[in-house]
Design a protein around this motif. Sequence first.
Motif, PDB file in Angstrom:
ATOM      1  N   ARG A   7      38.530  -1.091   2.660  1.00 29.57           N
ATOM      2  CA  ARG A   7      37.995   0.259   3.416  1.00 29.57           C
ATOM      3  C   ARG A   7      38.958   1.297   2.777  1.00 29.57           C
ATOM      4  O   ARG A   7      40.332   1.128   2.927  1.00 29.57           O
ATOM      5  CB  ARG A   7      38.236   0.183   4.859  1.00 29.57           C
ATOM      6  CG  ARG A   7      37.776   1.306   5.785  1.00 29.57           C
ATOM      7  CD  ARG A   7      38.012   1.020   7.219  1.00 29.57           C
ATOM      8  NE  ARG A   7      39.284   1.041   7.622  1.00 29.57           N
ATOM      9  CZ  ARG A   7      39.704   0.702   8.587  1.00 29.57           C
ATOM     10  NH1 ARG A   7      38.759   0.123   9.723  1.00 29.57           N
ATOM     11  NH2 ARG A   7      40.787   0.791   8.991  1.00 29.57           N
ATOM     12  N   THR A   9      39.855   5.707   2.182  1.00 34.38           N
ATOM     13  CA  THR A   9      39.814   7.247   2.586  1.00 34.38           C
ATOM     14  C   THR A   9      39.350   8.052   1.194  1.00 34.38           C
ATOM     15  O   THR A   9      38.632   8.736   1.516  1.00 34.38           O
ATOM     16  CB  THR A   9      40.967   7.806   3.142  1.00 34.38           C
ATOM     17  OG1 THR A   9      42.053   7.710   1.971  1.00 34.38           O
ATOM     18  CG2 THR A   9      41.299   7.259   4.352  1.00 34.38           C
ATOM     19  N   LYS A  10      39.739   7.304   0.151  1.00 33.90           N
ATOM     20  CA  LYS A  10      39.226   7.735  -1.118  1.00 33.90           C
ATOM     21  C   LYS A  10      39.526   7.052  -2.333  1.00 33.90           C
ATOM     22  O   LYS A  10      40.301   6.008  -2.065  1.00 33.90           O
ATOM     23  CB  LYS A  10      39.698   9.191  -1.561  1.00 33.90           C
ATOM     24  CG  LYS A  10      41.094   9.200  -1.677  1.00 33.90           C
ATOM     25  CD  LYS A  10      41.699  10.678  -1.991  1.00 33.90           C
ATOM     26  CE  LYS A  10      43.397  10.781  -2.126  1.00 33.90           C
ATOM     27  NZ  LYS A  10      43.794  12.211  -2.284  1.00 33.90           N
ATOM     28  N   ARG A  25      35.525   8.981   2.075  1.00 36.63           N
ATOM     29  CA  ARG A  25      35.575   7.742   2.836  1.00 36.63           C
ATOM     30  C   ARG A  25      34.716   6.614   2.634  1.00 36.63           C
ATOM     31  O   ARG A  25      33.277   7.245   2.312  1.00 36.63           O
ATOM     32  CB  ARG A  25      35.508   8.113   4.306  1.00 36.63           C
ATOM     33  CG  ARG A  25      35.819   7.015   5.464  1.00 36.63           C
ATOM     34  CD  ARG A  25      36.663   7.723   6.474  1.00 36.63           C
ATOM     35  NE  ARG A  25      37.398   6.499   7.093  1.00 36.63           N
ATOM     36  CZ  ARG A  25      37.036   6.169   8.343  1.00 36.63           C
ATOM     37  NH1 ARG A  25      36.424   7.124   9.142  1.00 36.63           N
ATOM     38  NH2 ARG A  25      37.482   5.225   9.099  1.00 36.63           N
ATOM     39  N   TYR A  72      28.397   6.259   4.502  1.00 36.53           N
ATOM     40  CA  TYR A  72      29.732   6.568   3.484  1.00 36.53           C
ATOM     41  C   TYR A  72      29.421   5.838   2.244  1.00 36.53           C
ATOM     42  O   TYR A  72      28.433   5.346   2.063  1.00 36.53           O
ATOM     43  CB  TYR A  72      30.999   5.486   4.275  1.00 36.53           C
ATOM     44  CG  TYR A  72      31.553   5.989   5.558  1.00 36.53           C
ATOM     45  CD1 TYR A  72      31.585   7.261   5.890  1.00 36.53           C
ATOM     46  CD2 TYR A  72      32.166   5.254   6.485  1.00 36.53           C
ATOM     47  CE1 TYR A  72      32.125   7.964   7.014  1.00 36.53           C
ATOM     48  CE2 TYR A  72      32.782   5.639   7.397  1.00 36.53           C
ATOM     49  CZ  TYR A  72      32.832   7.184   7.827  1.00 36.53           C
ATOM     50  OH  TYR A  72      33.386   7.441   9.061  1.00 36.53           O
ATOM     51  N   ASP A 138      42.729   2.384   3.724  1.00 33.57           N
ATOM     52  CA  ASP A 138      42.485   2.766   4.852  1.00 33.57           C
ATOM     53  C   ASP A 138      42.717   1.738   5.774  1.00 33.57           C
ATOM     54  O   ASP A 138      41.984   0.807   6.132  1.00 33.57           O
ATOM     55  CB  ASP A 138      41.210   3.601   5.452  1.00 33.57           C
ATOM     56  CG  ASP A 138      41.151   4.120   6.701  1.00 33.57           C
ATOM     57  OD1 ASP A 138      42.282   4.520   7.086  1.00 33.57           O
ATOM     58  OD2 ASP A 138      40.149   4.218   7.078  1.00 33.57           O
TER      59      ASP A 138
END
Length: 152
Positions: A7, A9-10, A25, A72, A138
């Motif tokens: 997972r 965020t970028k 994300r 996403y 993340d």
Amino acid sequence: MKAVIQRVTKASVSVNGETVSCIGRGLCVLIGLKKDDNVVDMEYIIRKILNTKIFEDEKGKRWSTSVMDNNYEILCVSQFTLYHQMKGNKLDFHRAMPAADSEPFYNNFLLELGKKYKPELIKDGKFGAMMQVLIENDGPVTLEIESPIKTS
């Protein structure tokens, strides 16, 4: 077939200093293919990538929503080293699918993933290239998923 799902965020992939793909994300997925993988393995991994409850919901409840629930992005990176074996201190890749077979299989995987989701939200690296993968994990949240072992 194996997927290491993170997972993020970028995340981004560069080849020779040039960015070839980047996402915000979502999920960064490292994909390993072994010699005897087939369409059933592919479908299993696709289902897990798209449906695993790895994100929080709008109320902040953890482990409640999937990448699909949130629209996403997904960044896929082929990684044959996921099917290594150690021979002393030396790496052996005999379990990995040969490049001549794995490139069309991987491309088909991306196509099928796009059919089950939104192709515009799926990015990938450059097959067979030396890539630099930047991942802002993340959580950190990292899952390893492997398709079930086949029985004869």
